[in-house]
Design a protein around this motif. Sequence first.
Motif, short mmCIF file in Angstrom:
data_model
loop_
_atom_site.label_atom_id
_atom_site.label_comp_id
_atom_site.label_asym_id
_atom_site.label_seq_id
_atom_site.Cartn_x
_atom_site.Cartn_y
_atom_site.Cartn_z
N GLU A 158 0.68 -1.63 0.02
CA GLU A 158 0.23 0.24 0.22
C GLU A 158 0.86 1.55 0.27
O GLU A 158 1.95 1.67 0.64
CB GLU A 158 -0.86 0.01 1.02
CG GLU A 158 -2.46 1.67 0.87
CD GLU A 158 -2.52 1.41 2.77
OE1 GLU A 158 -3.56 1.82 2.37
OE2 GLU A 158 -2.39 0.79 3.52
N GLU A 159 0.68 2.13 -0.52
CA GLU A 159 1.55 3.76 -0.84
C GLU A 159 0.06 4.41 -0.60
O GLU A 159 -1.41 4.31 -1.20
CB GLU A 159 1.25 3.60 -2.64
CG GLU A 159 3.47 3.35 -2.80
CD GLU A 159 3.49 3.84 -4.27
OE1 GLU A 159 4.73 4.14 -3.91
OE2 GLU A 159 2.69 3.47 -4.52
N TRP A 178 4.03 10.43 -2.72
CA TRP A 178 3.87 9.08 -2.60
C TRP A 178 4.84 8.32 -1.73
O TRP A 178 6.22 8.21 -2.52
CB TRP A 178 3.57 8.41 -3.90
CG TRP A 178 2.05 8.53 -5.27
CD1 TRP A 178 2.20 9.20 -5.29
CD2 TRP A 178 1.37 8.18 -4.44
NE1 TRP A 178 1.24 9.74 -6.30
CE2 TRP A 178 -0.17 9.15 -5.26
CE3 TRP A 178 0.29 7.17 -3.46
CZ2 TRP A 178 -0.91 8.50 -5.46
CZ3 TRP A 178 -0.83 7.05 -3.65
CH2 TRP A 178 -1.69 7.73 -4.30
N LYS A 220 -8.66 7.77 2.79
CA LYS A 220 -8.69 9.71 1.84
C LYS A 220 -9.24 10.60 2.26
O LYS A 220 -10.03 10.59 2.79
CB LYS A 220 -8.29 9.05 0.18
CG LYS A 220 -8.51 10.21 -0.78
CD LYS A 220 -8.85 9.51 -1.94
CE LYS A 220 -8.66 10.42 -3.22
NZ LYS A 220 -9.24 9.97 -4.50
N ASP A 250 -4.63 10.59 -1.21
CA ASP A 250 -5.55 9.39 -1.87
C ASP A 250 -3.83 8.14 -2.09
O ASP A 250 -2.74 7.94 -0.89
CB ASP A 250 -4.65 9.46 -3.42
CG ASP A 250 -5.68 9.22 -4.08
OD1 ASP A 250 -6.34 8.05 -3.81
OD2 ASP A 250 -5.73 9.29 -5.79
N THR A 251 -4.20 7.50 -1.80
CA THR A 251 -3.73 5.88 -1.67
C THR A 251 -4.01 5.23 -2.27
O THR A 251 -4.73 5.01 -3.66
CB THR A 251 -4.76 5.35 -0.35
OG1 THR A 251 -6.23 4.69 -1.35
CG2 THR A 251 -5.76 5.84 0.63
N ARG A 252 -2.91 4.36 -2.95
CA ARG A 252 -3.21 3.02 -4.10
C ARG A 252 -2.36 1.72 -3.60
O ARG A 252 -0.91 1.64 -2.77
CB ARG A 252 -2.33 3.34 -5.68
CG ARG A 252 -1.03 3.85 -5.03
CD ARG A 252 -0.31 5.05 -6.08
NE ARG A 252 0.85 5.12 -6.14
CZ ARG A 252 1.75 5.57 -7.11
NH1 ARG A 252 1.15 6.25 -7.81
NH2 ARG A 252 3.06 6.14 -7.01
N THR A 253 -2.51 0.64 -4.26
CA THR A 253 -1.55 -0.53 -4.38
C THR A 253 -0.31 -0.18 -5.43
O THR A 253 -0.36 -0.29 -6.46
CB THR A 253 -2.06 -1.55 -4.54
OG1 THR A 253 -3.18 -1.83 -3.80
CG2 THR A 253 -1.69 -2.70 -4.54
N LYS A 254 0.90 -0.28 -4.82
CA LYS A 254 2.07 -0.22 -5.52
C LYS A 254 2.62 -1.76 -6.28
O LYS A 254 2.90 -2.37 -5.49
CB LYS A 254 3.58 -0.22 -4.96
CG LYS A 254 4.45 -0.02 -5.21
CD LYS A 254 5.32 0.52 -4.22
CE LYS A 254 7.16 0.49 -4.93
NZ LYS A 254 8.65 0.66 -3.96
#
Length: 306
Positions: free
Chosen positions: A144-145, A192, A211, A231-235
């Motif tokens: 997770e980033e 990030w 978020k 924001d969030t995202r999966t690296k």
Amino acid sequence: MLTILPARPRRLALAFALGLGAAFALAGPASADPKVLAKVDGAPITEDDVADAMTDIGPGLPQKLEGAARQKYVLDYLIDLKLAAKKAEADKLTGTPEFERKLAYYRDKLAMEQLLGSVAKAATTEEAERKAYDEAAKADPPQEEIHARHILLPTEDEAKAALARVKGGEDFAKVATELSKDPSGDGGDLGWFTKDRMVPEFSEAAFKLKKGEVSEPIKTQFGWHIIKVEDTRTKSFPPFEQIKDQAARYVAQKAESDAVAQLHSAAKIEFFDADGKPLAPEAQAADPGKEAPAPAPAPADKPKTP
């Protein structure tokens, strides 16, 4: 930007020296019938000669010297080289012990480059590249980033006052620009990052936020932080084709390093002190090639996420 990274380095399996090619760059194969570009007292200078010289001196030439002008510069250099070499031989300057010693050095260097180039070429197969890629991908699972901003202040009271302004409706980036002691400015933008890239107290607080959420004041060794998650995202690890060149460079460098290690293991290497006396056995065993047989000036690291 204020550094709030932990002291420990990233895992070796994920490190990669970007921009570094194989340990020893060789010019391409000679042309079957190379074009003659000039002659010096009848001795030809071919396009292959220019290519070899470009490999040698090209990196040191001014960047503004491009195209035909760059080619002409190297050709002129080769003409000077032939003229000077001919004069040195006529003056019997090429038969000295110093010249012979340097000639032997450059011959050995070129021979080593040829050997390692051959080793690297044989080792760099798609199968080997995919194996290196698979190992690096396995060592770097999805993480997770988050993209976050922060406001850094020296005291808890100042942090609470800044938080009150944010909760009162003021723009977080504006408050950060006005108050934060992070010298990077830019509205406290940290970009990030994954959880392991920040000090534990900061990461624990930041990765609990969703978020758009803003944290309460958090204390770290750098001071008091207010954190906002943008924001969030999966690296994820990039696909093979995207970092194929990196994998190829790693495979080539590792093959070269392994080849030199094998040469060290098979050879009898002795060391002597300044007086020409053999060193003691324990000092002899300290041959650096036995411990770290890297032939290149940079380590051969596995591909990582760009």
